[in-house]
Design an enzyme around this catalytic site. Sequence first.
Site, PDB file in Angstrom:
ATOM      1  N   GLU A   1      11.684  23.031 -35.665  1.00 40.82           N
ATOM      2  CA  GLU A   1      11.370  24.286 -35.628  1.00 40.82           C
ATOM      3  C   GLU A   1       9.921  24.469 -36.191  1.00 40.82           C
ATOM      4  O   GLU A   1       9.499  25.624 -36.307  1.00 40.82           O
ATOM      5  CB  GLU A   1      12.091  25.288 -36.540  1.00 40.82           C
ATOM      6  CG  GLU A   1      13.771  25.168 -36.016  1.00 40.82           C
ATOM      7  CD  GLU A   1      14.571  26.172 -37.012  1.00 40.82           C
ATOM      8  OE1 GLU A   1      14.554  27.457 -36.849  1.00 40.82           O
ATOM      9  OE2 GLU A   1      15.304  25.559 -37.968  1.00 40.82           O
TER      10      GLU A   1
ATOM     11  N   SER B   1      17.023  27.910 -34.920  1.00 38.65           N
ATOM     12  CA  SER B   1      16.469  28.349 -33.806  1.00 38.65           C
ATOM     13  C   SER B   1      17.120  27.878 -32.535  1.00 38.65           C
ATOM     14  O   SER B   1      16.685  27.699 -31.408  1.00 38.65           O
ATOM     15  CB  SER B   1      15.281  27.670 -33.677  1.00 38.65           C
ATOM     16  OG  SER B   1      14.252  28.456 -34.540  1.00 38.65           O
TER      17      SER B   1
ATOM     18  N   SER C   1      10.440  38.041 -33.042  1.00 39.80           N
ATOM     19  CA  SER C   1      11.509  37.747 -33.844  1.00 39.80           C
ATOM     20  C   SER C   1      12.144  39.228 -34.125  1.00 39.80           C
ATOM     21  O   SER C   1      11.929  40.295 -34.068  1.00 39.80           O
ATOM     22  CB  SER C   1      11.144  37.322 -35.260  1.00 39.80           C
ATOM     23  OG  SER C   1      10.546  36.062 -35.232  1.00 39.80           O
TER      24      SER C   1
END
Length: 340
Positions: A13, A181, A312
Site C-alpha cells: 500500500e 486496500s 478516501s
Amino acid sequence: MDIVVLAGGLSDERDVSLSSGSQISNALIKNGHRVLLLDLYIGMKDVREFEEAYRLYGKSKYTYRVPKKAPDLQKMIRENQNRTNQIGMNVISICQSADIVFLGLHGGIGENGVLQALFDLYQIKYTGSDYKGSLLAMDKIVSKEIMVANNIPTPEWWVIEDYDEVNMEAPAVVKPNDNGSSIGVEIVDEQSQLMASINQAKKYSDKILVEKKIIGREFSVGILGNQALPVIELIPKEGFYDYSNKYQAGATEEITPANLQPNLSKKMQQIALKIFRKLDLKVYGRVDFLMNSENDIYCIEVNSLPGMTPTSLLPQEALAKGICYEELCQQIVELSLEKY
C-alpha cells in the site's frame, strides 16, 4: 508544532500511503505547522534532526498520484542495493526530534503494530492507535473471531493454510489475512477459479481468509474520537470496491450520508463503535460493512489507519459532519496528543 508525516514504506500500500501523506502534509501546513513528509523506507542519509531536515527538504506543498497498479516492491528493493531493512536511515532520530509523528502509513509494519511498538520504546509520540489495537485490526482472522465473540455479525469464513486441502464452495471472497486496500482480494463465482485465487492471495500472506460471498450493498463507517461519522455507501461503476476503484477518481460513486433508513444507519454506527472499542483502537479508524437485500448487516473488517487520499472515505464522512479536511487532520493530532 514540528510534525513528521511518515508515509511510503515497504508495503503493498506504499503508493496509497504517499498520496495520503501528501494530503495530510498540505493540510497541516495550512494549519500553521512546520511539516516534513518522510518516507519510512527511504529515510534521509545526510540529516539526523527535524530542524535540519525541514530546512533542507521541507516544502510548502506536496503532491502524489496513486498509480492504477500496486507497487513492485521487489524492484524497489533491488534499486536500493537489495536493502530489506524496512526503516530508512535516520528515520528514528528525525521522528524523535519532532513534536509528534502523523502516521500516514498503510499496511506492513506501519499498520500491524510493529512500528507503534518501536516508537513506544523510543518514546516517540504518534497519531492513532497503539500497537495492540493495530495488531488486532490488521489480522483479519483475529478481528473476525473477536466480532463473533461479541455477537457482531460477520460473513462465515474459512482459514486456508494447507493448500493441498481446500474444502469449500464458491461463490466466495478470497483475501490475504493481513493486507489492505483490497490488494490480493478476489471475488470467486466459479468453483474452478477458487484455487487460482487462493494461490494469487498467497503472494501477499501465508494465511488466506475465504469468506462466504454476501450479495448486497457496500458501506463504511468512520470513527473519530468517540463518535461514529455518517455512513457512506460505495457503488463501484464496475466490479467491486477493489484497489483501482478505491483510488482512481470517478471509479466509484460514494454517497454520504448513505440513503438508508435512520434505524439502519444508527445500527451500523453502533456496531462500528462497538468493534472499534473491542479491538482497543484509539483516535480514529474505519469499519466496513455489507448489507443484503433483507437488510441483514455484516461487518467485514476494521481499518486502524484509514486512507486519507483525495478519494478516501473518512474525509468524505467527516465533511458530511461539517469537519473539513484540515480540521480533520488537526483533530487527529490533538486527540492523539491526549494519549500522552
